[in-house]
Design an enzyme around this catalytic site. Structure first.
Site, PDB file in Angstrom:
ATOM      1  N   HIS A  51     106.453  46.331  44.909  1.00  0.00           N
ATOM      2  CA  HIS A  51     106.220  46.241  46.428  1.00  0.00           C
ATOM      3  C   HIS A  51     104.759  45.791  46.758  1.00  0.00           C
ATOM      4  CE1 HIS A  51     106.795  47.641  50.487  1.00  0.00           C
ATOM      5  NE2 HIS A  51     105.869  48.306  50.283  1.00  0.00           N
ATOM      6  N   HIS A  97     111.063  48.532  55.512  1.00  0.00           N
ATOM      7  CA  HIS A  97     111.078  49.857  55.107  1.00  0.00           C
ATOM      8  C   HIS A  97     112.402  50.519  54.931  1.00  0.00           C
ATOM      9  CE1 HIS A  97     108.268  53.732  55.646  1.00  0.00           C
ATOM     10  NE2 HIS A  97     107.581  52.779  54.851  1.00  0.00           N
TER      11      HIS A  97
END
Length: 789
Positions: A51, A97
């Site tokens: 990420h 998200h």
């Protein structure tokens, strides 16, 4: 070395629990010249997570076009920045998200919005708009979705929408657009991508580079808690398993009112001239902000964790450094002027504490109560982590024959019932239930909000006079189904449609941001999808003149080993030179002429031949089998996305921008999901309540093409096309401009006042209904579905 965490001896096995491989652990040992302690391991694990480090995507992202004459700041900062004239710049970016929004839909969505807003005002820009691009599993049971799965998908949808609305509404920025799609593959892995746009003066942009030896480092905003620990490294960088149900502590809790205060305080502090650099504490929290700021600035940094405001007792250095508590920033001030910054934050009632200083030597030193908790070279940590050129292999070829593709209904078949079913499908139906939960007009700058134009349009004020002359348009797009069938072509379509939407609002597309959502990079077929997508994006953005200024890669969107469709989501920004000439989708007046503008003048859809070749029918069926109509009617996904002609797309977009500038059009609406028929109907639906329009404007349309079946003519989703309306007095001018841009313009019919909707093809009515009936199916379907038990 004395540490605060000597009680835990780090081993390769403990490293593996942190997502660190044996090779990566050996690299950590090499960088440090020793074994890491537990805090250092935690820092490496988040900074080297997929990420945060993009370790599987870096080698491919380099192929994207990122430079352009208007690009002020490209990838590598908190947001991309482009010059929009008059001494102003626009900062914009889209981020995901996804995993948190599955674990805890409301908080996952709120913190996604909060994070992207901080990325914008960290650059010194005031946020003025939010868009969201969402993907959910199917919300009604069918042969692949059980009633229990459908109910869960509805709950996730409800939580996400409430979360987006809550944060944006409370923060005071309008949510002006976006898109929603539903496919079975997103059932246990929803995609929640949020885009934010902000405006700043060109000379007032701030970067996240720690400069000036001895300059104080100031912690700003909310206190640090234990929420979000390992959100980036384990929750966002691994696929979902049964254990994901236990990961709610990894999801942060947002406070939009705190963030509003933080925004105002940050922008005011920046005006003092005492701010050297600033960065949001987003993914990986204090770790990312300290290490990346030092690395970008070519400096070191020293932090004393005992000075960090904490809302929980007994927090360890490991927890403080890895916490992803929301509404926090890290700022570097000019030495001797820190009191100016502290005074601003005291005024706004926010924590602002000097927690460290910029140092020379490139070492990030983390102290805690007189002990060294971590000591790491910043640049190797932030920039010299693992980079993987992972194996790539195309998936096995799909076995399809003509029987898998759409079988067109006999000519003369009345398609009204099918059309009603298509209009009521979740992908096509009105999203009013969603958008009415958003404040779309706060700050009074929204010129075109959800459902009124193909793109969201917000006005911008001249910084000297306050006069409104120009506007910015934004659109997001992505078709995972098409990318599953052909990732390169599907990605090109995503760019083309987002840019076409912006052009259909009257604005000139100038730049892009992307959010790339994929399965596990450890699977060669996923990396093939990713590589093909990158090449498609690069080709389309180059052809359309929209360099990519930044974005996000989200891997590991898998549940129990099953990947989502490859889903690149593209945000396109455009400039509208005259804000008064924004184009909307609604038909406006009885008697206006309906025109089809088509940039692809070589397409078979322009043929007037009556004969049908086997080649054209087979090709049409294969292309049509990937359409929303085929999915709705046949419940099968097959075929290929429509072929794309980027030169034709550019011609159409340039033509639309020119026609808007001339004030020649009454409306414009691009043809995409659902094809020509849906586009026409939506322009009728939007006229209800629109300025100058009587309720229930309809249309009578005649399609002259005789070479292809009626269903293809009405519902194919080929690009480079738009439906426009024009007063008869402006027809000649529109046709002349279209010729200049080599765009085909064909008169299809008229706008009517009697409330009827009729389409004729090959001399027969193939759709014949009242607008009232069609609109009822379209307007209330989603609400009725979500109300289902």
């Amino acid at each position: 070395m004395a540490t605060a965490s000597t009680e835990i001896r780090v081993t390769p096995e403990i490293a593996a629990e942190h997502g660190v491989t044996r090779d990566e652990y050996a690299r950590i040992q090499q960088i440090l010249g020793r074994d890491p302690n537990i805090t250092e391991l935690g820092i490496f694990s988040v900074m080297w997570s997929e990420h945060c480090s993009y370790k599987s995507s870096k080698v491919h992202l380099k192929r994207l076009p990122t430079r352009g004459k208007l690009v002020v700041q490209g990838p590598g900062e908190n947001a991309g920045v482009v010059d929009i004239g008059d001494g102003l710049v626009a900062a914009f970016k889209i981020e995901s998200h996804n995993h948190p929004s599955y674990v805890e839909p409301f908080q996952g969505a709120t913190t996604g919005v909060g994070g992207i807003l901080r990325d914008i005002f960290t650059m010194g820009a005031r946020p003025i708009a939010i868009l969201d691009s969402l993907r959910f599993g199917e919300i009604m049971p069918n042969k692949v979705t059980t009633p229990e799965e459908a109910a869960k998908n509805r709950r996730i949808l409800d939580g996400v929408i409430r979360g987006i609305g809550s944060y944006g509404n409370c923060f005071g920025v309008p949510t002006v657009g976006g898109e929603v799609a539903f496919e079975p593959c997103y059932s246990q892995n929803p995609l929640v991508n949020a885009l934010a746009l902000g405006i700043a003066k060109k000379e007032e942009i701030f970067l996240a580079k720690a400069k000036g030896i001895g300059n104080p480092v100031i912690y700003l905003g909310a206190k640090t808690g234990r929420d979000g620990i390992h959100g980036a490294s384990l929750l966002a960088s691994a696929e979902f398993t049964e254990e994901s149900k236990q990961k709610r502590p990894n999801v942060q809790v947002g406070d939009p009112f705190m963030e509003k205060l933080l925004l105002e305080a940050c922008l005011e502090a920046m005006q003092t001239g005492a701010v050297v650099a600033i960065q949001d504490m987003g993914a990986a929290g204090l770790t990312c902000s300290t290490m990346e700021m030092a690395s970008r600035g070519g400096t070191g940094i020293e932090i004393d964790l005992a000075k960090v405001p904490q809302r929980e007792t007994g927090m360890t250095p490991y927890e403080i450094m890895l916490s992803e508590s929301q509404e926090r920033m890290l700022l570097v001030a000019e030495k001797g002027r820190e009191h100016e910054v502290l005074a601003v934050f005291k005024k706004w009632g926010l924590d602002a504490v000097v927690v460290g200083r910029v140092t020379e030597g490139g070492i990030a030193r983390i102290d805690n109560n007189g002990h060294v908790a971590a000591e790491i070279p910043a640049h190797p940590l932030a920039e010299e982590g693992p980079v993987y050129n992972r194996p790539i292999a195309a998936p096995a070829a799909r076995i399809e024959t003509e029987k898998n593709w759409f079988t067109f209904a006999p000519e003369g078949t009345n398609l009204t019932a099918n059309f009603v079913k298509l209009l009521a499908s979740p992908a096509i139906a009105s999203k009013r239930w969603i958008t009415e939960q958003y404040d779309t007009s706060v700050r009074t700058n929204t010129l075109a909000g959800p459902g009124t134009s193909d793109a969201a349009v917000v006005r911008i004020k001249d910084p000297k006079t306050g006069e409104v002359r120009r506007a910015l348009a934004l659109s997001t797009d992505g078709n995972g189904r098409w990318c599953q069938l052909n990732p390169r072509v599907g990605a090109m379509h995503a760019v083309a449609e987002a840019a076409r939407n912006v052009a259909a609002s009257g604005a000139r597309p100038i730049a892009a941001t992307n959010c790339l959502n994929f399965g596990s990079p450890e699977k060669p077929e996923v990396m093939w999808q990713f590589s093909e997508t990158i090449d498609g994006l690069a080709e389309a953005c180059t052809a359309l003149g929209t360099p990519i200024t930044g974005g996000n890669v989200s891997f590991y969107n898998e549940t129990l080993g099953k990947s989502i469709y490859p889903t690149p989501v593209i945000g396109i920004l455009g400039i509208l030179e005259d804000a008064s000439k924004v184009l909307k989708i609604a038909f406006r007046n009885e008697g206006d002429l309906v025109l089809l503008l088509d940039g692809d003048t070589s397409s078979p859809r322009h043929s007037e031949r009556s004969e049908e070749s086997a080649f054209s029918l087979v090709g049409a069926a294969r292309e049509f089998s990937s359409s929303e109509y085929f999915k709705t009617i046949a419940a099968i996904i097959a075929g290929e996305p429509p072929a794309i002609d980027l030169a034709a797309e550019k011609r159409l977009q340039d033509c639309l921008v020119a026609l808007a500038a001339e004030g020649a059009l009454q409306s414009a609406h691009d043809i995409s999901d659902g094809g020509l028929a849906v586009t026409l109907a939506e322009s009728c639906f939007a006229s209800v309540g629109a300025q100058h329009a009587a309720p229930h404007l309809g249309a009578v349309i005649t399609i002259q093409d005789s070479s292809l079946p009626s269903e293809f003519a009405l519902f194919n989703e080929s690009g480079a096309r738009a439906i426009t309306s024009v007063t008869p007095s402006k027809l000649a001018a529109v046709l002349n401009t279209a010729r200049q841009y080599n765009v085909a313009a064909r008169e299809l019919g008229q706008v009517t006042r009697d409330g009827s909707f009729r389409i004729e093809h090959k001399g027969r009515a193939v759709i014949d209904s009242s607008i009232e009936t069609l609109r009822d199916a379209w307007a209330h379907s989603l609400e009725r579905t979500l109300a289902a038990k």
